[in-house]
Design an enzyme around this catalytic site. Structure first.
Site, PDB file in Angstrom:
ATOM      1  N   SER A 158       0.759  -1.207  -0.135  1.00 49.66           N
ATOM      2  CA  SER A 158       0.086   0.158  -0.051  1.00 49.66           C
ATOM      3  C   SER A 158       0.884   1.313   0.123  1.00 49.66           C
ATOM      4  O   SER A 158       1.555   1.566  -0.770  1.00 49.66           O
ATOM      5  CB  SER A 158      -0.995  -0.068   1.180  1.00 49.66           C
ATOM      6  OG  SER A 158      -1.974   0.994   1.146  1.00 49.66           O
ATOM      7  N   ASP A 354       1.456  23.282  -1.129  1.00 47.39           N
ATOM      8  CA  ASP A 354       1.797  22.789  -2.350  1.00 47.39           C
ATOM      9  C   ASP A 354       2.939  21.853  -2.164  1.00 47.39           C
ATOM     10  O   ASP A 354       3.972  22.227  -2.163  1.00 47.39           O
ATOM     11  CB  ASP A 354       2.024  24.124  -3.145  1.00 47.39           C
ATOM     12  CG  ASP A 354       0.756  24.940  -3.584  1.00 47.39           C
ATOM     13  OD1 ASP A 354      -0.112  24.104  -3.800  1.00 47.39           O
ATOM     14  OD2 ASP A 354       0.890  26.141  -3.588  1.00 47.39           O
ATOM     15  N   HIS A 407      -7.347  -5.471  -0.818  1.00 44.72           N
ATOM     16  CA  HIS A 407      -6.311  -4.649  -0.767  1.00 44.72           C
ATOM     17  C   HIS A 407      -5.189  -5.401   0.297  1.00 44.72           C
ATOM     18  O   HIS A 407      -3.922  -5.041   0.264  1.00 44.72           O
ATOM     19  CB  HIS A 407      -6.703  -3.235  -0.255  1.00 44.72           C
ATOM     20  CG  HIS A 407      -5.455  -2.345  -0.074  1.00 44.72           C
ATOM     21  ND1 HIS A 407      -4.930  -1.551  -1.201  1.00 44.72           N
ATOM     22  CD2 HIS A 407      -4.928  -1.828   0.995  1.00 44.72           C
ATOM     23  CE1 HIS A 407      -3.944  -0.773  -0.704  1.00 44.72           C
ATOM     24  NE2 HIS A 407      -4.002  -0.777   0.479  1.00 44.72           N
TER      25      HIS A 407
END
Length: 431
Positions: A158, A354, A407
């Site tokens: 993952s 950002d 998963h």
């Protein structure tokens, strides 16, 4: 801060070596504060000289598994036939200078604040910008050098796969083999498209669950009504709102998760058993705060997240509390969970941050590293189509698309998934 002496010890069928190494908080600033990086090298008797393979845990914000014997975790014994396994506690987790409100900060990390609780939200957020996959990959490089290894192999589960991809992007020359399990992320700044895809996938999963257990839908509606009225509580008194309750859908992304959810919904909501089991089933919490605070940021490849999970929620989901969420972080959780509430302002700041690029597509195309990737056909968290697009950049990595596992296939399959990947990477099995 100099490296601490290695400690060796044993468990049934295992030889272990514990290592603590100083690493810079900011790899771009050699003079920055020093974190402690912890790793445990696990080998089988007689395997102390085998090549290294680093296991990178999912999350973000979770430490490496703690082996109990050669069969725990279930995939370990298969790896130990060919490797020494390096269980790395990623920075901020386990014994690697953990992130916590009251954990002592490294000297000089934040001026005037010995702990994050005493830091301002701006200081907290700045500190936490140093805990993503790029920093973890740089930590791993320092550990590799410390161990005297010219190169090693990687296994990423993952989020650990996101970190493995960063290693291929920035340090491909150090990687012998790259293995991914449910962890090939999308590249680029279009984060909203990924979250939109996962929302629609969860709508489909929700409907399949209600078809299988039709009586559970009304139980879920009654719980949502309690949550909307402020009357759904955990055993410690915490309020659970509708959106927090909806995140029970994350259970549907794992093997046997549907059964777990069915059993939970079958309990009397007024019973202590329900209150305790609900708390245990909800994702995100105070034990691993990075999982909540940095969860969306681990996807941000040159963009700000701006609470993408909340922003991209389809209108149909907003109107129907029985359409469940997966690993979708939501802002209101920080108001409901008292252990996460002190992180709320920092989380808001990080949502507007950002983030720099994590991956270089050209570097990935040039990385001639063999490997294999388990891509789960209906992965609730890492959509198949994005994983396969990324796999196209990795000429040496063979994707294996399977509908047999969810998963958590690495853990749920015992040795099945890891055996398949090792054979693919070594050319012992056809794609």
């Amino acid at each position: 801060m100099s490296p601490m002496p290695h400690t060796t010890w044993t468990l049934p069928g295992l030889h272990l070596e514990d290592i603590t190494l100083p690493v810079p908080l900011d790899h771009a600033d050699p003079a920055s504060a020093r974190l402690e990086l912890f790793a445990r090298i696990v080998s089988a008797p007689g395997g102390e000289d085998l090549p290294f393979l680093v296991y990178l845990q999912g999350g973000p914000g979770s430490e490496a598994p703690r082996p109990l014997d050669a069969s725990s975790p279930g995939w370990l014994a298969r790896l130990l036939r060919e490797h020494r396994v390096v269980m790395l506690d990623q920075r901020g987790t386990g014994r690697s200078t953990p992130v916590g409100l009251d954990a002592p900060l490294p000297a000089g990390a934040i001026d005037g604040a010995p702990t994050l609780r005493e830091a301002t939200p701006v200081q907290q957020a700045h500190y936490l910008t140093h805990f993503r996959a790029d920093a973890i990959a740089a930590d791993a490089e320092l550990l590799r050098e410390h161990l005297g290894a010219t190169s090693w192999s990687l296994l990423g589960q993952s989020f650990g796969g996101f970190t493995t991809l960063r290693c291929l992007s920035a340090h491909a020359g150090s990687v012998d083999t790259a293995l991914f399990t449910g962890g090939l992320p999308a590249l680029g700044p279009d984060l909203d498209a990924v979250y939109t895809t996962t929302w629609h996938g969860m709508i489909a999963r929700s409907e399949r669950f209600w078809t299988r257990f039709p009586g559970d839908r009304d139980r879920m509606r009654r719980l949502a009504d309690l949550a909307a009225d402020g009357r759904l509580r955990l055993a410690d008194g915490q309020r659970v709102g509708v959106e927090r309750l909806r995140r029970l859908g994350h259970l549907l992304g794992a093997s046997q998760g549907a059964e777990r959810l069915h059993y939970l919904l079958g309990l009397d909501p007024s019973a202590p058993a329900f209150a305790h089991d609900l708390a245990a089933a909800l994702p995100f919490g105070g034990r691993n705060p990075l999982y909540a605070v940095l969860h969306e940021s681990c996807w941000a490849d040159g963009t700000a997240t701006r609470w993408a999970g909340d922003r991209t929620m389809p209108q149909a989901v907003r109107e129907d509390p029985t359409l469940l969420a997966g690993e979708h972080m939501h802002r209101d959780l920080f108001a409901e969970d008292p252990e996460l509430a002190p992180w709320a302002e920092a989380a808001d700041l990080l949502a507007e941050h950002d983030w720099p690029r994590l991956y270089d597509a050209e570097a990935l195309r040039a990385a001639d590293v063999p490997g294999a990737a388990a891509v789960y056909f209906d992965d609730a968290y890492v959509p198949r189509e994005y994983s396969l697009a990324t796999a196209d950049l990795l000429r040496g990595v063979t994707p294996w698309v399977t509908s047999e596992y969810e998963h958590n296939g690495l853990r749920a399959s015992g040795q099945g998934v890891i055996d398949h990947l090792l054979d693919l990477a070594a050319g012992r099995r056809a794609a």
